[in-house]
Design a protein around this motif. Structure first.
Motif, short mmCIF file in Angstrom:
data_model
loop_
_atom_site.label_atom_id
_atom_site.label_comp_id
_atom_site.label_asym_id
_atom_site.label_seq_id
_atom_site.Cartn_x
_atom_site.Cartn_y
_atom_site.Cartn_z
N VAL A 94 23.95 102.36 34.69
CA VAL A 94 25.13 102.57 35.47
C VAL A 94 25.93 103.48 35.38
O VAL A 94 26.35 104.29 36.26
N PHE A 95 25.77 104.08 34.40
CA PHE A 95 26.81 105.95 33.86
C PHE A 95 26.61 106.04 34.35
O PHE A 95 26.50 107.84 33.84
N ASP A 96 24.83 106.79 34.21
CA ASP A 96 24.19 107.78 34.93
C ASP A 96 24.59 108.71 36.06
O ASP A 96 25.78 108.54 36.56
N ALA A 97 24.55 109.99 34.97
CA ALA A 97 25.02 110.85 36.64
C ALA A 97 24.96 110.91 38.14
O ALA A 97 25.79 111.30 38.83
N THR A 98 24.10 110.19 38.27
CA THR A 98 23.82 109.53 39.89
C THR A 98 24.08 108.91 40.04
O THR A 98 24.50 108.92 41.26
N TYR A 99 25.30 107.92 39.65
CA TYR A 99 26.06 106.54 40.41
C TYR A 99 27.25 107.25 40.05
O TYR A 99 27.93 106.59 40.92
N ILE A 100 27.74 107.64 39.37
CA ILE A 100 29.03 108.03 38.53
C ILE A 100 30.21 108.92 40.31
O ILE A 100 30.80 108.01 40.65
N PRO A 101 28.90 109.27 41.23
CA PRO A 101 29.61 109.55 42.48
C PRO A 101 30.39 108.16 43.04
O PRO A 101 31.25 108.28 44.16
N VAL A 102 28.96 107.56 43.50
CA VAL A 102 29.45 106.03 43.56
C VAL A 102 30.45 105.36 43.49
O VAL A 102 31.18 105.23 44.12
N LEU A 103 31.10 104.90 42.10
CA LEU A 103 31.36 104.65 41.34
C LEU A 103 32.69 105.87 41.89
O LEU A 103 34.58 104.54 41.99
#
Ligand SMILES: Nc1ncnc2c1ncn2[C@@H]1O[C@H](COP(=O)(O)OP(=O)(O)OP(=O)(O)O)[C@@H](O)[C@H]1O
Ligand SMILES: [Mg+2]
Lengths: 292, 363
Positions: A65-74
């Motif tokens: 969830v806190f992977d760099a890929t998803y941080i922008p989405v959050l």
């Protein structure tokens, strides 16, 4: 003779009424608590070779969830939600104020007129916005016909369209609590502000806003909570650049078929929102104590 | 008292077709405690709100120390208002409430602090400066509202039934305090009330209002002792009304009896019917047959019968049926002269009298 004061009788009737908690209690336990528990349990699982969710105990999903890929989405989700809250407040406050203070006997009719569009399903209303904002949509056609622009302007698939859709979708949750708190405010307090040398603007800032802060807070929370997890607006009015956490979760359950990761995302979102909720409830209960 | 604080010149206020205030003219002197007294709906609040600037008069002029202010918005008028609901700012503490006006006027910080402290001392609330309004009692809230207005040292203070929400005992106490504070600060007070006792006990002058008009304006003694019309006589205190006909030589015939009225005034023609009012406390009652005990020789007397008796503690209120069919209320104050065995019986025949100069002739 007065039978109603018999202690035994009133106790029995109290016990009798207590039974009524069971239907609702069972309903909540079955349809609310158990699915929630299943989501929580699944969030610690993994996907087997056939793409099915398997229960287990690992924190991998949470790490993802806190992977760099998803941080922008959050971050984007929270940013869109905040923008939506601010726009709803800026648009909703004048509307609520006008109806509450100057609506007179048309107040309830005006509130009803605001609420009625929200009887239509959110999805359908958002489709209407697609028809409005598309390249060949109503707005662009008019702009071109009137010669205001040469070619259609890109409106759909932009963050503006997504936030616009969110504002349209949830603004009623801002207006209603604002309306309630403005209507409840003693109008003579505003007059006192003016009487004590406050210009109309100063009176608004120093008297009206603080007097209606309970409604402002409620409206902001009520708009923020559903907006941050919304996927409809981004899906219909946005593109890849406006992907929100709601879309991410939806994809895990339907497209990517990674239920455990979707569950972990859901749990994180719920915890995040719970923090806001607790903040709100504490403020609200404090506000209530002040009113008393 | 010197100079005019407020000049009201023929102001009228209409809400649609409804005339709430009808061509009122008043001149209120500086330092005066001026009351607007009248029944509910007579236009007191509307008049006050026009002085504060919350309503614009439909026509007429308002002068504040000589300057016309009809067009000046409330936040630029040097008057302050104490609202009936107090309208305190619940999100500010007592000190913040009192400092509100000074902050808006951009008074220096340390001056605000000293003036707020003085104002709170004036209303005896220094110890509660950090409290929120909702932690205060009704009387304390009232005093915060007063301090919040007075701290600005306005030219005129407007008060809209400021004691209306308090219980009777607290109201009496606050009346005395308010009056003392007004004397101390010397600010002109325009005080709206529908409580005649309050108006009589506090005011320098009273304007009695009815249906948007001023029925009579004058010092308390004058409106009480010399009401010009029936409405005023009836609204301030109770009055007995007697129908009479003017006869020659300043005499008025009431039934079979003739009454010499000292200040009948000019302009009454013979045969004209007039109404005479007599205050219940001016009516003396004596037993028939016994020696005159209360009735004095120069009193006008009639005979009657006690119809009912209400015991009031400090005396009795007797309703008397007169020989000529009229009714009269007499308020008999208990005094040290009262005999222990003295008892009025319903149905008892009595002699009723009053001094002719206590007759009030109504126009
Ligand atoms: N904004 C308004 N619109 C229409 N009518 C009004 C308005 N304000 C006051 N009125 C009417 O004007 C009349 C006088 O009202 P006002 O409030 O001045 O009375 P009041 O003497 O203060 O009475 P009370 O003792 O009950 O406070 C009333 O009949 C009231 O209904
Ligand atoms: Mg009033």
């Amino acid at each position: 003779m007065d039978h109603s004061l018999d202690p035994g009788e009133s106790l029995t009737s109290k016990r009798f009424w207590d039974w009524f908690i069971f239907p609702g209690g069972i309903w909540i336990a079955l349809l609310f608590a158990i699915p929630l528990f299943l989501v929580l349990a699944l969030s610690f699982g993994h996907v087997d070779d056939f793409g099915r969710g398997v229960y287990g105990f690992s924190l991998d999903n949470y790490r993802d969830v806190f992977d760099a890929t998803y941080i922008p989405v959050l971050v984007r989700s929270v940013a869109y939600a905040l923008a939506t809250v601010i726009l709803c407040l800026l648009i909703g406050y004048p509307v609520a104020y006008f109806i509450a203070r100057y609506g007179g006997r048309y107040r309830y009719a005006l509130v009803a007129a605001l609420v009625i569009p929200f009887f239509v399903n959110y999805l359908v209303r958002t489709y209407a916005w697609v028809a409005l904002l598309a390249d060949q949509g109503l707005v662009n056609n008019l702009l071109v016909d009137w010669g205001l622009t040469e070619a259609p302007i890109q409106m759909i698939n932009t963050p503006f369209a997504v936030v616009g859709g969110l504002v349209y979708g949830y603004i009623i949750f801002m207006i209603l609590p604002l309306y309630a708190s403005i209507e409840r405010m003693d109008p003579s307090v505003v007059e006192a502000g003016k009487d004590l040398y406050g210009s109309p603007f100063q009176t608004f800032i120093h008297v009206t806003l603080p007097a209606t802060q309970a409604g402002i807070l409620a409206g902001c929370v009520l708009v923020f909570l559903p907006t941050v997890g919304d996927f409809v607006s981004a899906q219909l009015l946005g593109g890849p650049d406006t992907y929100m956490v709601g879309n991410l979760i939806q994809d895990q359950f339907f497209a990517a078929s990674n239920w455990p990761f979707g569950s972990a995302l859901t749990v994180v979102m719920m915890l995040f929102l719970a923090v806001w909720m607790v903040f709100y409830l504490r403020r609200a209960s404090k506000g209530e104590a002040e009113v008393l | 008292m010197s100079g005019e604080a407020i000049g009201i010149q023929g102001i009228t206020k209409k809400f649609g077709d409804f005339v709430a205030v009808d061509d009122i003219s008043l001149s209120i002197a500086q330092g005066e405690f001026f009351s607007l007294l009248g029944p509910s709906g007579c236009g007191k609040t509307t008049t006050l709100r026009m002085l504060a600037g919350f309503e614009a008069p439909t026509s007429g002029r308002i002068l504040l120390e000589g300057d016309p202010v009809e067009k000046v918005p409330p936040h630029q008028r040097n008057v302050n208002m104490v609202f009936q609901s107090y309208a305190l700012f619940e999100h500010l503490d007592v000190e913040g409430n009192v400092a509100f006006g000074l902050k808006r006027k951009k008074v220096p910080k340390d001056e605000i602090r000293t003036r707020v402290a003085e104002a709170l001392e004036l209303v005896a609330l220094s110890s509660r400066s950090g409290s929120r309004p909702n932690e205060l009692s009704g009387g304390q809230r009232q005093r915060v509202a007063l301090a919040r207005a007075l701290v600005n040292q306005p030219r005129v203070l407007l008060l809209d039934e400021p004691l209306g929400a308090l219980d009777l005992k607290l109201r009496r106490q606050m009346q005395i305090e308010l009056k003392a504070i007004q004397r101390e600060v010397g600010i002109t007070f325009v005080y709206v009330t529908h409580d005649q006792e309050e108006a009589l006990s506090m005011s320098d002058r009273i304007a009695v209002m009815s249906d948007g008009k001023v029925a009579q304006c004058g010092p308390p003694e004058e409106v009480y002792e010399h009401p010009k019309e029936e409405f005023v006589a009836g609204f301030i205190g109770i009055s007995n009304l007697l129908e009479g006909k003017v006869e020659s030589g300043g005499r008025v015939r009431i039934g079979e009896d003739c009454l010499e009225v000292p200040d009948l005034g000019d302009g009454h023609t013979e045969g004209e019917s007039v109404r005479i009012a007599v205050r219940p406390e001016k009516v003396a009652v004596d037993e028939i047959g016994s020696a005159a005990y209360r009735i004095e020789p120069d009193m006008f007397t009639v005979e009657g019968e006690i119809e009912s008796k209400v015991y009031l503690g400090v005396g009795n209120q007797l309703t008397l049926k007169l020989g000529n069919g009229g009714r009269l209320v007499a308020l008999e104050q208990a005094t040290y002269r009262m005999r222990a065995d003295e008892q009025w019986e319903v149905g008892q025949k009595v002699k009723v009298g009053w001094h002719p100069e206590h007759c009030m002739v109504l126009g």
